[in-house]
Design an enzyme around this catalytic site. Structure first.
Site, mmCIF file in Angstrom:
data_model
loop_
_atom_site.group_PDB
_atom_site.id
_atom_site.type_symbol
_atom_site.label_atom_id
_atom_site.label_comp_id
_atom_site.label_asym_id
_atom_site.label_seq_id
_atom_site.Cartn_x
_atom_site.Cartn_y
_atom_site.Cartn_z
ATOM 1 C CG ASP A 31 -2.059 0.984 1.112
ATOM 2 O OD1 ASP A 31 -3.210 0.543 1.016
ATOM 3 O OD2 ASP A 31 -1.789 2.214 1.118
ATOM 4 C CB ILE A 32 0.804 4.283 -2.132
ATOM 5 C CG1 ILE A 32 1.888 5.174 -2.697
ATOM 6 C CG2 ILE A 32 -0.438 5.083 -1.779
ATOM 7 C CD1 ILE A 32 1.546 5.747 -4.079
ATOM 8 C CG ASN A 88 -11.856 -0.685 4.005
ATOM 9 O OD1 ASN A 88 -12.116 -1.258 5.061
ATOM 10 N ND2 ASN A 88 -10.734 -0.007 3.823
ATOM 11 C CD GLN A 95 -14.861 -0.422 -2.745
ATOM 12 O OE1 GLN A 95 -15.955 -0.789 -2.315
ATOM 13 N NE2 GLN A 95 -14.321 -0.932 -3.844
ATOM 14 C CG HIS A 101 -8.614 -2.953 -2.513
ATOM 15 N ND1 HIS A 101 -9.519 -2.188 -3.238
ATOM 16 C CD2 HIS A 101 -8.425 -2.291 -1.350
ATOM 17 C CE1 HIS A 101 -9.835 -1.113 -2.536
ATOM 18 N NE2 HIS A 101 -9.190 -1.154 -1.379
ATOM 19 C CG HIS A 103 -6.803 -2.826 3.152
ATOM 20 N ND1 HIS A 103 -6.065 -1.685 2.910
ATOM 21 C CD2 HIS A 103 -8.031 -2.597 2.605
ATOM 22 C CE1 HIS A 103 -6.824 -0.799 2.269
ATOM 23 N NE2 HIS A 103 -8.013 -1.328 2.071
HETATM 24 P P1 5GP Z 1 -9.743 1.427 0.272
HETATM 25 O O1 5GP Z 1 -9.984 2.582 1.193
HETATM 26 O O2 5GP Z 1 -10.396 1.596 -1.079
HETATM 27 O O3 5GP Z 1 -10.090 0.105 0.927
HETATM 28 O O4 5GP Z 1 -8.189 1.357 0.086
HETATM 29 C C1 5GP Z 1 -7.492 1.866 -1.004
HETATM 30 C C2 5GP Z 1 -6.038 1.768 -0.647
HETATM 31 O O5 5GP Z 1 -5.274 1.966 -1.831
HETATM 32 C C3 5GP Z 1 -5.565 2.799 0.372
HETATM 33 O O6 5GP Z 1 -5.038 2.144 1.519
HETATM 34 C C4 5GP Z 1 -4.514 3.602 -0.387
HETATM 35 O O7 5GP Z 1 -3.413 3.985 0.415
HETATM 36 C C5 5GP Z 1 -4.106 2.650 -1.499
HETATM 37 N N1 5GP Z 1 -3.637 3.303 -2.716
HETATM 38 C C6 5GP Z 1 -4.246 4.375 -3.343
HETATM 39 N N2 5GP Z 1 -3.569 4.705 -4.453
HETATM 40 C C7 5GP Z 1 -2.513 3.835 -4.539
HETATM 41 C C8 5GP Z 1 -1.446 3.688 -5.487
HETATM 42 O O8 5GP Z 1 -1.332 4.407 -6.489
HETATM 43 N N3 5GP Z 1 -0.550 2.692 -5.246
HETATM 44 C C9 5GP Z 1 -0.651 1.872 -4.149
HETATM 45 N N4 5GP Z 1 0.300 0.924 -3.997
HETATM 46 N N5 5GP Z 1 -1.648 1.982 -3.247
HETATM 47 C C10 5GP Z 1 -2.561 2.954 -3.435
#
Ligand code: 5GP
Ligand code: ZN
Length: 115
Positions: A31-32, A88, A95, A101, A103
């Protein structure tokens, strides 16, 4: 592949990521913006918008995700200490990327309940 989807672009290699696992069904990358010492994203290669859109055809995929989570956590050395797998789903679930995805979080004591 959805042309406008961030994770489809990472799956296609169009956007770089630090990949820890890759097979025909999914990839696992860092994760970034990590929320724990180990924070990986387990991402199916197939574009599925959210967990709500999973169908019976995806049952094997979801089982595979948990097997890969345990394998990656074991290979990275934090399986015995413990980890969490989180999806999420939709707005209230937190989300923000609309490609399903999971985590994989570990490397510290995670609190409960989540925020
Ligand atoms: P969500 O909130 O949708 O469950 O999680 C999305 C996740 O994607 C977040 O934890 C965010 O840090 C990660 N993320 C967003 N953009 C990028 C990216 O460009 N590269 C990577 N490796 N992770 C990302
Ligand atoms: Zn996608």
């Amino acid at each position: 592949m959805e042309s406008d989807c961030l994770f489809c672009k990472i799956v296609a290699g169009e956007i770089p990521a630090t990949i820890h696992y890759d097979d025909e069904k999914l990839i696992v990358f860092e994760d970034i913006d990590p929320k724990a010492p180990h924070h990986l994203l387990i991402v199916p290669k197939k574009h599925i918008r959210s967990a709500v859109e999973l169908t019976e055809q995806d049952n094997e995929l979801v089982g595979h995700i948990y097997q890969v989570a345990a394998k990656v956590a074991t290979d990275m050395g934090f399986a015995d200490a413990g980890f969490r797998v989180v999806n999420n789903c939709n707005e209230d679930g937190g989300q923000v990327v609309w490609h399903i995805h999971f985590h994989l979080l570990g490397g510290r004591k995670l609190t409960w309940p989540p925020g």
